[in-house]
Design an enzyme around this catalytic site. Structure first.
Site, mmCIF file in Angstrom:
data_model
loop_
_atom_site.group_PDB
_atom_site.id
_atom_site.type_symbol
_atom_site.label_atom_id
_atom_site.label_comp_id
_atom_site.label_asym_id
_atom_site.label_seq_id
_atom_site.Cartn_x
_atom_site.Cartn_y
_atom_site.Cartn_z
ATOM 1 N N ASP A 41 0.806 -1.219 0.000
ATOM 2 C CA ASP A 41 0.000 0.000 0.000
ATOM 3 C C ASP A 41 0.837 1.266 0.000
ATOM 4 O OD1 ASP A 41 -2.360 -1.247 0.164
ATOM 5 O OD2 ASP A 41 -2.803 -0.713 2.242
ATOM 6 N N LYS A 63 -3.843 3.160 -2.718
ATOM 7 C CA LYS A 63 -4.784 3.462 -1.647
ATOM 8 C C LYS A 63 -4.458 4.736 -0.884
ATOM 9 C CE LYS A 63 -7.391 0.697 0.566
ATOM 10 N NZ LYS A 63 -7.750 -0.337 1.271
ATOM 11 N N MET A 178 -7.228 9.192 9.797
ATOM 12 C CA MET A 178 -7.910 9.627 8.571
ATOM 13 C C MET A 178 -8.817 10.827 8.804
ATOM 14 S SD MET A 178 -8.879 5.924 6.965
ATOM 15 C CE MET A 178 -9.538 5.170 8.443
HETATM 16 N N1 SAH Z 1 -3.742 0.324 9.682
HETATM 17 C C1 SAH Z 1 -3.150 1.613 9.839
HETATM 18 C C2 SAH Z 1 -4.156 2.722 9.609
HETATM 19 C C3 SAH Z 1 -4.696 2.754 8.215
HETATM 20 S S1 SAH Z 1 -5.825 4.038 7.947
HETATM 21 C C4 SAH Z 1 -2.462 1.714 11.189
HETATM 22 O O1 SAH Z 1 -2.629 0.834 12.028
HETATM 23 O O2 SAH Z 1 -1.704 2.658 11.397
HETATM 24 C C5 SAH Z 1 -4.798 5.289 7.278
HETATM 25 C C6 SAH Z 1 -4.586 6.379 8.280
HETATM 26 O O3 SAH Z 1 -3.635 5.980 9.243
HETATM 27 C C7 SAH Z 1 -4.025 7.655 7.722
HETATM 28 O O4 SAH Z 1 -5.016 8.455 7.127
HETATM 29 C C8 SAH Z 1 -3.462 8.297 8.959
HETATM 30 O O5 SAH Z 1 -4.481 8.846 9.731
HETATM 31 C C9 SAH Z 1 -2.937 7.090 9.704
HETATM 32 N N2 SAH Z 1 -1.513 6.847 9.482
HETATM 33 C C10 SAH Z 1 -0.926 5.730 9.043
HETATM 34 N N3 SAH Z 1 0.421 5.854 9.034
HETATM 35 C C11 SAH Z 1 0.678 7.088 9.496
HETATM 36 C C12 SAH Z 1 1.863 7.820 9.761
HETATM 37 N N4 SAH Z 1 3.070 7.314 9.536
HETATM 38 N N5 SAH Z 1 1.753 9.059 10.254
HETATM 39 C C13 SAH Z 1 0.555 9.599 10.510
HETATM 40 N N6 SAH Z 1 -0.596 8.961 10.277
HETATM 41 C C14 SAH Z 1 -0.542 7.724 9.787
#
Ligand code: SAH
Length: 508
Positions: A41, A63, A178
């Site tokens: 992704d 995505k 998000m």
């Molecule tokens: N499964 C992922 C989340 C997926 S949804 C997890 O556990 O982290 C996608 C959202 O995750 C993004 O819109 C943001 O809000 C957050 N996100 C994921 N990686 C990030 C990062 N390195 N820094 C800030 N937000 C992050």
């Protein structure tokens, strides 16, 4: 019977962590190593892909919000198909695969299709993101409860499954993912349902990456701050008193090189050590390999000289690449380390010497401090009478003749084993080039004259204000000869010396 046995295919749904290359689990790494196909992704750090074995198929399914490279149902169909073909499929998802990651949907499809799958949890951005901003999601004095919700839902929609009244009234810390685009609606909903306007809020963007940014405010003013700063996704948001802990716990963003974007121009194989040391000090590193080393054109001539290596008095190595190429050939020719005989070994500098020592061979001669060809020639001069001494110099195809000329001048008999050559990197740097153009850089590092020349051949303009760092005098001369200014030169001409000089420079 073979036809009725289950297919060996398996799909690993792996959490790739929030971005810091070190925040991948050991199991996740193993799943990448054994994969036949990697499906990954937008939020999965592409650096993890280097653990894959050569030839592993890589499929990017995107995505990024609003830019779904492949719709979810097609991703599901893809991983089912690949697994059914009997492949080991590693599906890498940012953070944890089942926290707002649709991992459960993918697992259900795999189950439905009757193929084997495993879920490999990952470090979620919901907890790691705040932690890297110095914000613990729970704390004995502030919060003993944590609520994680998605901001992706439209809170103005009547059919939202989020109950903002309950959320606003709930104790403890609230984290949402998000939610940057909807920060205004979300904070309004909280306020409308009785949350205190002065409740602290933090947004952490690209958390755990070198380019992490944190914005601090309150429920009352954070939306305006987001707008003013042009703060964009991806970000984790934290609401609650734990945010105040950042004042003392902000460890990641206070490292010496934090906020500095530094370009590393070495070959991909060699960049790692420099990149890692800079990143550990907090720099956001762009690896832009400008060169690649390939075997020398005349392998037969090289092989013959390596075969005869035990007949020399000295072998001289003037680069780590030379050591690698020499022993790769040596191992093809001999299966006994003793075949190198009693020959003595000289190296141009500590980096090269490390490579020799890794073979459990001692280094007999090393310049005192000047780790360049001139320094090595001087070391020989001080060491012994070179009259009739037989020397095998392991070198790059394109190099200065200093060693050969210097030693021949002292009466030595020098044979030159051309071990490898350096060619421009044209494939492995497209993503980095795009980053450099779009984001700029604070500093570019050069570790050899050839990195300078090949960087200039790429014809990319140095970003405005970008400083130039050099590993030593020879590289600096190449930089100046090309009309650039050297802002930093390492005092000790090796990677640790360069890292020290770079961090000193930014301390000023
Ligand atoms: N499964 C992922 C989340 C997926 S949804 C997890 O556990 O982290 C996608 C959202 O995750 C993004 O819109 C943001 O809000 C957050 N996100 C994921 N990686 C990030 C990062 N390195 N820094 C800030 N937000 C992050």
């Amino acid at each position: 019977m073979a036809s009725s046995s289950p297919t060996p295919g398996v799909c690993y749904l792996v959490g790739a962590g929030p971005g810091d290359p070190g925040l991948l689990t050991l199991k996740g790494k193993e799943c990448i190593e054994v994969a036949d196909v990697l499906v990954y992704d937008y939020l999965c750090n592409p650096e993890h892909l280097r653990y894959a074995k050569p030839g592993t198929e890589r499929i990017y399914v995107g995505k990024k919000a609003g830019d779904h490279t492949l719709p979810q149902d097609q991703i599901n169909a893809l991983i089912v198909k690949l697994t059914k073909e009997g492949k080991t499929v590693t599906r890498l998802k940012g953070g944890d695969p089942v926290l707002f990651g649709r991992g459960a949907e993918e697992a259900a499809e795999l189950h439905e299709a009757g193929v084997r799958f495993e879920i490999v949890p990952g470090i979620t951005s919901a907890i790691a993101g705040p932690a890297y901003a110095g914000i613990p999601v729970t704390h004995r004095s502030h919060a003993s409860m944590l609520t994680i919700f998605t901001g992706h839902e439209d809170p103005t929609k009547p059919d939202t499954s989020l109950d903002y009244a309950k959320l606003a009234q709930a104790d403890g810390t609230k984290v949402f993912l998000m939610g940057v685009e909807r920060i205004e609606e979300i904070t309004q909903q909280f306020l409308k349902h009785g949350a205190k306007p002065e409740t602290p809020v933090a947004l952490v963007r690209w958390a755990t990456h070198g380019c992490q940014q944190t914005l601090i405010g309150t429920l009352a003013d954070i939306a305006a701050k987001v707008k003013a700063a042009g703060f964009k996704a991806p970000a984790v948001a934290v609401i609650g008193d734990v945010v105040t802990e950042r004042e003392q716990l902000n460890w990641f963003e206070s490292r010496p090189l934090f906020g500095k974007k530094i370009v590393v121009t070495r070959t991909r194989q060699q960049a790692g050590v420099l990149s890692r040391q800079l990143a550990q000090l907090g720099a956001d590193v762009i690896e832009l390999p400008t060169i690649r080393t390939v075997p020398a054109t005349d392998q037969i001539a090289f092989g013959q000289l390596v075969q005869d290596c035990h007949t020399y008095d000295w072998i001289i190595f003037t680069s780590p690449n030379g050591v690698d190429a020499f022993f790769t050939m040596f191992d093809k020719l001999y299966n006994d380390a003793r075949c190198i005989g009693g020959v003595r070994i000289a190296c141009v500098g500590p980096g090269t010497a490390e490579k020799v020592k890794a073979r459990h061979l001692a280094v007999d001669l090393l310049p005192d401090k000047e780790f360049v060809a001139e320094g090595l020639v001087k070391a020989f001069k001080d060491h012994q009478n070179m009259e009739h001494v037989r020397v095998l110099w392991v070198r790059a195809e394109e190099t200065r003749e200093i060693v050969a000329n210097g030693l021949t001048g002292m009466g030595a008999i020098v044979d030159e084993a051309v071990a490898y050559r350096t060619i421009p990197e044209t494939e492995d740097n497209l993503e980095a080039l795009a980053r450099l153009k779009n984001e700029g850089a604070d500093m570019i590092t050069f570790t050899s004259a050839s990195t300078v020349e090949h960087f200039l051949n790429l014809k990319v303009a140095l970003p405005e204000g970008c400083k130039v760092a050099s590993i030593g005098p020879v590289t600096s001369a190449a930089i100046k000869a090309n009309g650039l200014k050297v802002d930093v030169e390492a005092k000790t001409n090796n990677i640790p010396g360069l890292v020290t000089a770079v961090s000193k420079f930014w301390k000023k």
